[in-house]
Enzyme design. Structure first.
Site, PDB file in Angstrom:
ATOM      1  N   ILE A 146       0.887  -1.158   0.000  1.00  0.00           N
ATOM      2  CA  ILE A 146       0.000   0.000   0.000  1.00  0.00           C
ATOM      3  C   ILE A 146       0.926   1.209   0.000  1.00  0.00           C
ATOM      4  O   ILE A 146       1.551   1.518   1.003  1.00  0.00           O
ATOM      5  CB  ILE A 146      -0.926   0.029   1.229  1.00  0.00           C
ATOM      6  CG1 ILE A 146      -1.891  -1.157   1.201  1.00  0.00           C
ATOM      7  CG2 ILE A 146      -1.734   1.330   1.265  1.00  0.00           C
ATOM      8  CD1 ILE A 146      -2.877  -1.195   2.355  1.00  0.00           C
ATOM      9  N   PRO A 147       1.060   1.888  -1.145  1.00  0.00           N
ATOM     10  CA  PRO A 147       2.179   2.820  -1.352  1.00  0.00           C
ATOM     11  C   PRO A 147       2.012   4.203  -0.724  1.00  0.00           C
ATOM     12  O   PRO A 147       1.934   5.216  -1.423  1.00  0.00           O
ATOM     13  CB  PRO A 147       2.255   2.897  -2.885  1.00  0.00           C
ATOM     14  CG  PRO A 147       0.842   2.719  -3.322  1.00  0.00           C
ATOM     15  CD  PRO A 147       0.227   1.744  -2.350  1.00  0.00           C
ATOM     16  N   CYS A 148       2.002   4.256   0.607  1.00  0.00           N
ATOM     17  CA  CYS A 148       1.924   5.556   1.264  1.00  0.00           C
ATOM     18  C   CYS A 148       3.188   6.379   1.003  1.00  0.00           C
ATOM     19  O   CYS A 148       3.188   7.604   1.175  1.00  0.00           O
ATOM     20  CB  CYS A 148       1.680   5.397   2.762  1.00  0.00           C
ATOM     21  SG  CYS A 148       2.887   4.396   3.630  1.00  0.00           S
ATOM     22  N   HIS A 149       4.265   5.726   0.534  1.00  0.00           N
ATOM     23  CA  HIS A 149       5.497   6.456   0.210  1.00  0.00           C
ATOM     24  C   HIS A 149       5.301   7.375  -1.000  1.00  0.00           C
ATOM     25  O   HIS A 149       6.115   8.278  -1.222  1.00  0.00           O
ATOM     26  CB  HIS A 149       6.648   5.480  -0.066  1.00  0.00           C
ATOM     27  CG  HIS A 149       6.358   4.489  -1.157  1.00  0.00           C
ATOM     28  ND1 HIS A 149       5.773   3.263  -0.914  1.00  0.00           N
ATOM     29  CD2 HIS A 149       6.561   4.542  -2.495  1.00  0.00           C
ATOM     30  CE1 HIS A 149       5.637   2.603  -2.048  1.00  0.00           C
ATOM     31  NE2 HIS A 149       6.105   3.364  -3.036  1.00  0.00           N
TER      32      HIS A 149
END
Length: 280
Positions: free
Chosen positions: A245-248
């Site tokens: 889950i690409p919160c970056h």
């Protein structure tokens, strides 16, 4: 235990820290190589093997100006173009195949007493990783520096669950992403504890294509609540699934990368690596 992959990441992380700190002076290859105690030749080779691009191009990808240009991109159009040209199975749209199922209150009541959780440790491009799963899907994925501390943090989330150190198929399907293998992503399932709002934010993160960036304000607008930037930021900060889950991919509107639960240097490394992977 230091694997070669860990050692390489630590060296690259040190180089990235130096590049970030001295970005305005545009440090050259010799200068950065000296800071990580490698010859320019070996540093260039190691960096290119790790990032898939030269240190010079990587420097461009982690610059504020480059980030600002990405923020001006219309992501919807990119989605349409990628899908129309048959890229729906590639890294550019891989996140759309990940399925999120929210845990029911019964599944996490009394500290997760109804849950049986398998967990395993692995090495990735970006450091050591703990992955955990229930019978329904991956429930936790976190980078760490210490296995015991990582396991303690996991158990704090579900203190009364039953735990077994075991790598299962659900975890394996999720971990393929770190091998640049997206063939199993249609089988990736996430089983997450979160409020309705948190689940919506995490689903919105999955719609940010690899190689693109968004901001807290943009995500709030997409969720139909332009005044919820702070709440969106809080939900992003509680994301339990690192990288997948690409919160970056969410940064500040100024173009600076901002904070990251698993370390700012790691966030910069991931963003730069994804940029190189998509564009080179």
């Amino acid at each position: 235990m230091n694997t070669q992959e860990e050692v390489n990441y630590e060296r690259i992380a040190k180089a990235i820290d130096y590049i970030k700190t001295h970005f305005k002076s545009q440090p050259n290859l010799d200068e950065v190589a000296e800071k990580v105690n490698l010859s320019p030749f070996h540093f260039q080779r190691l960096f290119t093997e790790w990032a898939g691009t030269s240190p010079k191009k990587f420097l461009q990808y982690v610059s504020v100006n480059h980030a600002k240009r990405l923020l001006q991109t219309e992501q919807a159009n990119l989605f349409d173009v990628a899908f129309e040209t048959g890229l729906s199975g590639t890294s550019r749209l891989h996140d759309l195949f990940v399925n999120i199922e929210g845990m029911t209150p019964a599944e996490y009541k009394n500290g997760g007493s109804e849950l049986t959780i398998n967990y395993s440790f692995s090495e990735t491009h970006f450091g050591s990783l703990l992955t955990a799963s229930t019978e329904k899907g991956v429930c936790y994925m976190a980078f760490h520096e210490d296995e015991q501390m990582a396991l303690t943090l996991l158990k704090a989330k579900f203190p009364n669950a039953s735990y077994e150190g075991k790598l299962d198929v659900l975890q394996q399907n999720a971990l393929f992403i770190f091998q640049n293998d997206w063939s199993k992503l249609k089988d990736v399932k996430l089983h997450l504890k979160g409020t309705d709002f948190q689940l919506k934010v995490w689903e919105a993160l999955l719609k940010i294509p690899m190689g693109q960036l968004s901001t807290y304000g943009k995500l709030a607008n997409e969720l139909g609540n332009p005044n919820a930037s702070r709440a969106v930021g809080t939900a992003i900060g509680s994301n339990p699934i690192a990288f997948l889950i690409p919160c970056h991919r969410v940064i500040q509107s100024s173009g600076t990368f901002g904070g990251y639960m698993w370390g700012n240097t790691r966030k910069t490394a991931i963003i730069g690596w994804e940029q190189a992977f998509v564009r080179d």
